[in-house]
Design a protein around this motif. Structure first.
Motif, PDB file in Angstrom:
ATOM      1  N   VAL A   1      31.023 -19.463 -65.692  1.00  0.00           N
ATOM      2  CA  VAL A   1      30.724 -20.758 -66.346  1.00  0.00           C
ATOM      3  C   VAL A   1      31.280 -21.882 -65.474  1.00  0.00           C
ATOM      4  CG1 VAL A   1      30.813 -19.874 -68.716  1.00  0.00           C
ATOM      5  CG2 VAL A   1      32.912 -20.702 -67.635  1.00  0.00           C
ATOM      6  N   ASP A   2      30.832 -23.085 -65.714  1.00  0.00           N
ATOM      7  CA  ASP A   2      31.491 -24.216 -65.049  1.00  0.00           C
ATOM      8  C   ASP A   2      32.109 -25.184 -66.070  1.00  0.00           C
ATOM      9  OD1 ASP A   2      29.146 -25.261 -65.980  1.00  0.00           O
ATOM     10  OD2 ASP A   2      28.365 -25.872 -64.026  1.00  0.00           O
ATOM     11  N   ALA A   3      32.037 -24.822 -67.337  1.00  0.00           N
ATOM     12  CA  ALA A   3      32.756 -25.608 -68.358  1.00  0.00           C
ATOM     13  C   ALA A   3      32.971 -24.738 -69.585  1.00  0.00           C
ATOM     14  CB  ALA A   3      31.975 -26.868 -68.729  1.00  0.00           C
ATOM     15  N   VAL A   4      34.017 -25.066 -70.316  1.00  0.00           N
ATOM     16  CA  VAL A   4      34.383 -24.302 -71.506  1.00  0.00           C
ATOM     17  C   VAL A   4      34.737 -25.286 -72.608  1.00  0.00           C
ATOM     18  CG1 VAL A   4      36.053 -22.657 -72.471  1.00  0.00           C
ATOM     19  CG2 VAL A   4      35.347 -22.444 -70.083  1.00  0.00           C
ATOM     20  N   GLY A   5      34.312 -24.976 -73.823  1.00  0.00           N
ATOM     21  CA  GLY A   5      34.714 -25.792 -74.965  1.00  0.00           C
ATOM     22  C   GLY A   5      35.457 -24.935 -75.970  1.00  0.00           C
ATOM     23  N   ILE A   6      36.598 -25.416 -76.443  1.00  0.00           N
ATOM     24  CA  ILE A   6      37.325 -24.655 -77.457  1.00  0.00           C
ATOM     25  C   ILE A   6      37.641 -25.544 -78.650  1.00  0.00           C
ATOM     26  CG2 ILE A   6      38.354 -22.936 -75.943  1.00  0.00           C
ATOM     27  CD1 ILE A   6      40.927 -24.738 -76.041  1.00  0.00           C
ATOM     28  N   GLY A   7      37.681 -24.941 -79.810  1.00  0.00           N
ATOM     29  CA  GLY A   7      38.027 -25.687 -81.020  1.00  0.00           C
ATOM     30  C   GLY A   7      38.452 -24.729 -82.108  1.00  0.00           C
ATOM     31  N   TRP A   8      39.643 -24.926 -82.626  1.00  0.00           N
ATOM     32  CA  TRP A   8      40.188 -24.062 -83.679  1.00  0.00           C
ATOM     33  C   TRP A   8      40.331 -24.848 -84.979  1.00  0.00           C
ATOM     34  CZ3 TRP A   8      40.178 -19.017 -83.034  1.00  0.00           C
ATOM     35  CH2 TRP A   8      40.228 -18.490 -81.733  1.00  0.00           C
ATOM     36  N   GLY A   9      39.367 -25.694 -85.232  1.00  0.00           N
ATOM     37  CA  GLY A   9      39.483 -26.543 -86.418  1.00  0.00           C
ATOM     38  C   GLY A   9      40.083 -27.879 -86.022  1.00  0.00           C
ATOM     39  N   PHE A  10      40.508 -28.622 -87.018  1.00  0.00           N
ATOM     40  CA  PHE A  10      40.947 -29.992 -86.746  1.00  0.00           C
ATOM     41  C   PHE A  10      42.331 -30.272 -87.295  1.00  0.00           C
ATOM     42  CE2 PHE A  10      36.425 -30.052 -86.449  1.00  0.00           C
ATOM     43  CZ  PHE A  10      36.197 -30.879 -85.360  1.00  0.00           C
ATOM     44  N   SER A  11      42.954 -31.215 -86.639  1.00  0.00           N
ATOM     45  CA  SER A  11      44.281 -31.646 -87.030  1.00  0.00           C
ATOM     46  C   SER A  11      44.157 -33.114 -87.443  1.00  0.00           C
ATOM     47  CB  SER A  11      45.170 -31.484 -85.792  1.00  0.00           C
ATOM     48  OG  SER A  11      46.448 -31.898 -86.041  1.00  0.00           O
ATOM     49  N   PRO A  12      44.459 -33.431 -88.694  1.00  0.00           N
ATOM     50  CA  PRO A  12      44.269 -34.822 -89.132  1.00  0.00           C
ATOM     51  C   PRO A  12      45.246 -35.781 -88.443  1.00  0.00           C
ATOM     52  CG  PRO A  12      45.255 -33.511 -90.883  1.00  0.00           C
ATOM     53  CD  PRO A  12      44.937 -32.565 -89.768  1.00  0.00           C
ATOM     54  N   ILE A  13      44.819 -37.006 -88.277  1.00  0.00           N
ATOM     55  CA  ILE A  13      45.663 -38.013 -87.635  1.00  0.00           C
ATOM     56  C   ILE A  13      46.478 -38.715 -88.719  1.00  0.00           C
ATOM     57  CG2 ILE A  13      45.635 -40.137 -86.251  1.00  0.00           C
ATOM     58  CD1 ILE A  13      43.076 -38.983 -84.915  1.00  0.00           C
ATOM     59  N   LEU A  14      47.765 -38.443 -88.731  1.00  0.00           N
ATOM     60  CA  LEU A  14      48.612 -38.867 -89.849  1.00  0.00           C
ATOM     61  C   LEU A  14      49.592 -39.977 -89.490  1.00  0.00           C
ATOM     62  CD1 LEU A  14      49.611 -35.358 -91.283  1.00  0.00           C
ATOM     63  CD2 LEU A  14      47.676 -36.796 -91.902  1.00  0.00           C
ATOM     64  N   ASP A  15      49.528 -40.471 -88.258  1.00  0.00           N
ATOM     65  CA  ASP A  15      50.594 -41.367 -87.801  1.00  0.00           C
ATOM     66  C   ASP A  15      50.879 -42.518 -88.757  1.00  0.00           C
ATOM     67  OD1 ASP A  15      51.391 -40.486 -84.954  1.00  0.00           O
ATOM     68  OD2 ASP A  15      49.216 -40.324 -85.039  1.00  0.00           O
ATOM     69  N   LEU A  16      49.832 -43.226 -89.167  1.00  0.00           N
ATOM     70  CA  LEU A  16      50.092 -44.394 -90.019  1.00  0.00           C
ATOM     71  C   LEU A  16      50.650 -43.967 -91.372  1.00  0.00           C
ATOM     72  CD1 LEU A  16      47.056 -46.716 -89.300  1.00  0.00           C
ATOM     73  CD2 LEU A  16      49.446 -47.053 -88.660  1.00  0.00           C
ATOM     74  N   ALA A  17      50.071 -42.926 -91.930  1.00  0.00           N
ATOM     75  CA  ALA A  17      50.532 -42.477 -93.242  1.00  0.00           C
ATOM     76  C   ALA A  17      51.998 -42.059 -93.180  1.00  0.00           C
ATOM     77  CB  ALA A  17      49.659 -41.321 -93.728  1.00  0.00           C
ATOM     78  N   VAL A  18      52.360 -41.350 -92.124  1.00  0.00           N
ATOM     79  CA  VAL A  18      53.739 -40.882 -92.016  1.00  0.00           C
ATOM     80  C   VAL A  18      54.676 -42.066 -91.766  1.00  0.00           C
ATOM     81  CG1 VAL A  18      55.318 -39.485 -90.633  1.00  0.00           C
ATOM     82  CG2 VAL A  18      53.104 -38.552 -91.322  1.00  0.00           C
ATOM     83  N   THR A  19      54.235 -43.001 -90.927  1.00  0.00           N
ATOM     84  CA  THR A  19      55.054 -44.182 -90.663  1.00  0.00           C
ATOM     85  C   THR A  19      55.309 -44.960 -91.958  1.00  0.00           C
ATOM     86  OG1 THR A  19      54.210 -44.351 -88.428  1.00  0.00           O
ATOM     87  CG2 THR A  19      55.170 -46.346 -89.352  1.00  0.00           C
TER      88      THR A  19
END
Ligand SMILES: Cc1cc2nc3c(=O)[nH]c(=O)nc-3n(C[C@H](O)[C@H](O)[C@H](O)COP(=O)(O)OP(=O)(O)OC[C@H]3O[C@@H](n4cnc5c(N)ncnc54)[C@H](O)[C@@H]3O)c2cc1C
Ligand code: FES
Lengths: 556, 421, 104
Positions: free
Chosen positions: A322-340
């Motif tokens: 191959v000359d490219a690979v795509g991987i994905g194991w689901g998603f990680s939500p972006i929580l920065d503002l909520a956590v701040t």
């Protein structure tokens, strides 16, 4: 020198824009919330880091100079063929449910012209603070709706940096966080070779720049998102050597009733499957990419089967050039503002932290609502529904808290429908996570020298040593190994570190006392606390101070 | 004694053998045969609790280290890890710090300097005005008289030979070669691991709810959930929460939070060689003002990031973000290091320094509840003072002898008699 | 409001001196990938080549020097708005470490 009491309340050298509701993120959730609020006459500030509306899901080419007009006219200006501007029209096939997007975009355009929406693209919210500022906006729409006193006059200040680095504060009576998610990439040998990307990254290349990552591509990981990426690539003539899905479609059987109650999702999945079949893209359930080969760029991948227990059979690997690979194991939500902002978090369906919200999308912080992936990854349809729900709740809060007007009776009906949608789609998301877990053997192929933290170049041996020494959270791993201390601040390697740490912890749970409740919860949020949602230069920060006080204070 | 004992272990064993001679003030009495018989519960696995555990375990005590969270996850993970003599004027804290500095260097040799990221980098205090420089020189003269190595840096050119990227607009400063740095969480981890090898055990994820006493004497602690850990002595090393833990043990002490932010930049490499700070820092550290105070503190870490401090505010446990404080810290940093203008801020840490009204830590047995020893309230110097604190606590457990060079009475809880009883 | 200053035809930027043509609206990262350039940075410790990974501005793997300013995310920066892209090594700030105070 500055009064202590006003330190957090008083913004610095930034213009303050008071609005009724600020919405961060212009993907499906944010757009739905913005349109709902604007329709009710609220003053909305819609903020996105990107160059156009749509978010990740409806990602668009960078806005052209005529963007605002095109927003209303629906189509970007037409240009010559060939190597002209990347044109949304040519990329429509990559999208799903574009009609909804077009409608939302049109509404935003109208609200923009009516002066109800303050649209800020290419604008990053670098931090946010709840303040008790006395000066708050007037009641919306010139009515005598109850003022902010009803909820203690607290407001949320969003500190933003606009396109030319222009700083400002958006001061909102309500905040809707709709910041979406990013792919989870788990380490395997060679995953740091150029040419290996996340599937979301490949999709972004396609949707925003009309570029494919290579000519022969392997895709791997788990989850329904692999399918649209594969079809998008295939449509561009890319040879997809395989979609290597770690789980089997049979994982959905136990959730059949949920699937049946979500016929749209089912139809969508079947359509992708049909396209893959038509284009002869091999779909390989229960397989996994275990290594990427190459020197300075990826040249091949090794793939192997997973057994029923989710462990790769490393003794029989198949190699694909191959000359490219795509991987994905689901998603990680972006929580920065909520956590701040100290919104309480909980463990989501896939075991990672999400913001805890009630049935009205309210977080534990009264003025802050959250919609879409940060409440638990669930896809665009759920994000749309949650966004609209959050919008209705904000409207009710700010215009009619007692729910007596005719409008509120009308929207009451709609609200019930949306709420039902949210519940239904949420159960689909739960089923999706159950059918597409990260397999227990995901790390079996990881070698001692495999990089885990790409920024700080921390290898697996180092992480595992820390885990063996007792680190049982990503934060502990970070502090002992530097994994997660680099440029991305753990956004990339945190899931892997958490999984590695938890894996070891599970084996020893019997000897370990469980974490006490409240500490467990705060540790959860503490793991991701950065207080800075986006990197910002020290120069830009220094310039926030009025000239006169930019000297360090001599307080004595 | 094991044949392959390191010089450090030899030292510890010598101390251990001296201990029984100076009995009397000890918390419990060791049997005449010298076998291990006392059990100590240390509450709080921050740097101070870790050091107490290490020294007590090396003195032969059976130590159980408990924390409601994870080791080093409290204030220990929120600071820069400076071991400073430079910011301390003549007085008991300087004496304690100088002992601590010696012990840290020994610990470094024993546990591995790299493991602690122990760095003898030295501190460089710069003045931003001529008046500031005059004040700094006077302060340094006093320190020199007390035996501190403080070298005048006369000109901007001299400053920049020490720190090439410093602004050329600074009039001068003072170099303190004795200032050190460690990575606090690594240091705490190494101390706990070392203590475990000496038989100490750990319980993380458990919260101490109260003391169990019998006849006015402490016999153990009760955890939330009801479990009781029997103990002959309890060390309150709960840092900023030491006041609360004191209350729970029936031995309240006035420890309060003083909020501080630290800015962490993107990795840029070792561009700043010393710990560099402005002269206001010293005033602010000692100030009793509740209002926000910032001074500029800049230094590189092993990881290549730059840490920027320091702010001090008394706002209780307000955990919110403060863009104003962040902006002020950034402005101070780019003023003395102009290259930082283009460097990105990636993260901000917020911590609550544990402070006592007289800015001295509380170290020593509590007269009200025999068996309780306090070791908290180190404010902005807990990393630096941890080694000496652990050492003193072990001596209190043993019943002496106390090191001559430290006026230990300045730190005992008895000094708060009028405040807390 | 979000109007780039110099959008227009004649498009292209230089990558280490080499002219890269791109289409309006593309990101720098996409334009490079379209030209089969997959890496434009080497890492701080092991000197490994890196290019796009997350593609959406999260991972910071794609850092590159844009018009002299190091550590810009190639997947975010629009090609229309840049003139000169240069590969970068290490922290991107290494140049500073070599500075001699006698120079200025
Ligand atoms: C911004 C900032 C910068 C600083 N910079 C420096 C510096 O450069 N040099 C320096 O020397 N110092 C510095 N400090 C100060 C230093 O961090 C503290 O003095 C030091 O961490 C105190 O250590 P500790 O072990 O007492 O407290 P902590 O590290 O807070 O540990 C206390 C522990 O007690 C636990 N605990 C509390 N209550 C209970 C209970 N009921 N049951 C069980 N466990 C409990 C907590 O979970 C915690 O782990 C700085 C502080 C700040 C905020
Ligand atoms: S590729 Fe991840 S930030 Fe650009």
């Amino acid at each position: 020198m500055i009064d202590a009491g006003t330190v957090t309340a008083d913004p610095v050298n930034e213009t303050v824009t008071p609005v009724d509701v600020a919405i961060v993120g212009a993907g499906p959730a944010g757009l739905a919330a913005a349109v709902t609020c604007a329709r009710a006459g609220l003053r909305v500030c819609l903020i996105d880091r990107g160059t156009s509306l749509g978010g990740q899901y409806w990602r668009q080419p960078a806005a052209s100079p005529d963007f605002l007009q095109s927003l209303v006219a629906r189509e970007a200006p037409v240009s010559g063929p060939g190597r002209g501007p990347v044109h949304p029209r040519d990329l429509r096939h990559l999208h799903h449910d574009l009609a909804t997007f077009d409608a939302l975009r049109e509404r935003v355009g109208e609200a923009l012209h009516a002066g109800l929406v303050d649209l800020r693209l290419r604008t990053q919210v670098w931090t946010a603070v709840v303040t008790d500022a006395a000066v708050v906006t007037d009641a919306p729409g010139g009515t005598d709706a109850p003022g902010p006193a009803a909820d203690g006059a607290a407001v949320v200040d969003l500190h933003v940096l606009g396109p030319a680095g222009v700083a400002g504060v958006v001061r909102a009576r309500r905040l809707v966080i709709a910041t979406g998610a990013h792919d989870i990439g788990l380490p395997f040998p060679g995953w740091d070779l150029p040419g290996v990307m996340t599937i979301g990254g490949i999709q972004a290349l396609l949707k925003s720049s009309d570029v494919v990552p290579g000519r022969r591509v392997a895709l791997g990981g788990t989850g329904p998102f692999l399918l649209p990426v594969a079809t998008g690539l295939a449509a561009r003539g890319v040879e997809v050597v395989g979609v290597f899905e770690a789980n089997a479609p049979t994982g959905w059987w136990p959730h059949l009733s949920t699937v049946v109650r979500n016929p749209d999702r089912l139809r969508e999945g079947l359509a992708y499957a049909a396209t893959l079949a038509r284009r002869r893209v091999p779909f390989r359930p229960r397989t996994m990419i275990v290594e990427a080969h190459g020197h300075d760029r990826v040249e091949a991948v090794s793939v192997c089967r997973l057994d029923r227990a989710g462990r790769p059979g490393l003794e029989s690997v198949v190699r694909h050039d191959v000359d490219a690979v795509g991987i994905g194991w689901g998603f990680s939500p972006i929580l920065d503002l909520a956590v701040t902002l100290r919104c309480a978090t909980r463990l989501g369906d896939n075991g990672f932290a999400v913001v805890a919200v009630d049935s009205e999308q309210r977080s534990s912080v009264p003025m802050v609502l959250v919609a879409g992936e940060p409440t638990g990854v669930g896809g665009a349809a759920l994000a749309l529904a949650e966004g609209e729900l959050a919008g209705h709740v904000v409207v009710a809060d700010l215009t009619d808290p007692v729910g007596t007007t005719a409008r509120s009776r009308r929207t009451g009906q709609r609200l019930r429908t949306v709420r039902r949608d949210v519940v239904r789609l949420r159960s689909f998301a739960t089923a999706m996570h159950a059918a597409h877990p990260i397999p227990p053997g995901w790390a079996a192929a990881v070698r001692r020298e495999t990089t885990v933290c790409r920024c700080e170049e921390v290898d697996a041996a180092t992480v595992l040593e820390a885990v063996a020494a007792g680190a049982d959270t990503a934060r502990q791993v970070k502090q002992l190994t530097r994994a997660g201390m680099g440029w991305c601040q753990g956004r990339t390697c945190e899931p892997a570190c958490a999984l590695l740490a938890a894996g070891a912890a599970q084996q020893t749970t019997r000897e370990k006392a469980p974490l006490a409740g409240p500490v467990g919860a705060s540790a959860l949020a503490g793991d991701t606390e950065r207080l800075v949602a986006q990197p910002v230069s020290l120069g830009a920060l220094a310039d926030l101070l009025p000239r006169s006080s930019s000297q360090p204070s001599h307080d004595q | 004694m094991a044949a392959d004992a390191s010089p450090f272990e030899v030292l510890c064993n010598i101390l251990l053998s001296i201990a029984p001679m100076a009995r009397g003030r000890g918390v419990i009495t060791r049997s005449e045969k010298g076998e291990r018989m006392g059990r100590v519960v240390v509450i709080g696995a921050g740097i101070v609790g870790a050091a107490c555990t290490w020294y007590a375990a090396h003195a032969g005590w059976e130590v159980v280290l408990v924390d409601r969270g994870r080791p080093g996850a409290g204030t220990t993970s929120r600071g820069e890890g400076n071991l400073l003599v430079s910011d301390k004027g003549d007085g008991p804290e300087l004496d304690l710090m100088r002992l601590s500095r010696r012990l840290w260097l020994e610990l470094g040799d024993h546990l591995g300097r790299d493991r602690l990221e122990l760095d003898e980098k030295g501190g460089l205090v710069v003045a931003t005005s001529d008046a500031g420089l005059a004040g700094l020189r006077t302060f340094a003269a006093g320190q020199r008289a007390a035996g501190v190595d403080a070298i005048d840096v006369a000109t901007a050119g001299d400053l920049r030979r020490l720190e090439p990227l410093l602004s050329d607009r600074l009039p001068g400063g003072v170099l303190y070669p004795e200032d050190l740095q460690v990575q606090p969480v690594l240091a705490a981890d190494a101390l706990v691991a070392g203590a475990r090898q000496r038989g100490a055990s750990t319980r993380f994820g458990v919260e101490v709810e109260g003391a169990v006493t019998s006849g006015g004497r402490l016999t153990g602690v009760r955890l939330v959930g009801g479990e009781v850990l029997g103990a002959d002595a309890v060390v309150n090393a709960a840092g900023t929460w030491g006041g609360e833990v004191g209350v729970r043990l029936g031995a309240p002490i006035p420890v309060l939070p003083r909020r501080g932010f630290i800015l962490v930049t993107e990795p840029v490499g070792p561009l700043v060689r010393h710990k560099v700070y402005t002269a206001e820092y010293v005033d602010n550290v000692a100030s009793n003002d509740a209002a926000l105070q910032t001074s500029t503190v800049v230094e590189s870490t092993r990881g290549g990031t730059i840490l920027i401090g320091a702010s001090r505010e008394r706002v209780g446990y307000d955990a919110g973000m403060s863009p104003k404080v962040v902006a002020r810290l950034a402005a101070g940093a780019v003023e003395i290091f102009p290259f930082l203008r283009r460097v990105d801020l990636l993260r901000v840490y917020r911590g609550f320094r544990p402070y006592c009204p007289d800015h001295l830590p509380v170290i020593g047995p509590d007269p009200r509840v025999p068996g309780v020893i306090h070791a908290c309230g180190h404010e902005g110097a807990g990393i630096g003072l941890a080694a000496a604190t652990g050492y003193l606590v072990a001596r209190y457990l043993d019943g002496g002898p106390m090191p001559d060079e430290v006026p230990v009475s300045a730190f005992v809880p008895d000094r708060f008699a009028e405040v807390s009883v | 409001m979000t109007r780039p200053d110099h959008v227009g035809p004649g498009l292209g930027f230089t990558f280490d001196g080499r002219r890269i043509h791109h289409r309006p609206g593309q990101t720098v990262g996409a334009a490079l990938v379209e030209h089969d350039i997959l890496a434009w940075r080497t890492t701080r410790h092991d000197g490994r080549p890196r290019g796009l990974f997350c593609g959406i501005g999260v991972c910071f793997d794609c850092l590159v020097t844009v018009d002299g300013i190091p550590n810009q995310r190639a997947c975010v920066v629009l090609a229309d708005e840049v003139e000169e892209i240069t590969t970068q090594s290490g922290s991107g700030h290494d140049r500073l470490a070599l500075r001699d105070p006698a120079d200025d």
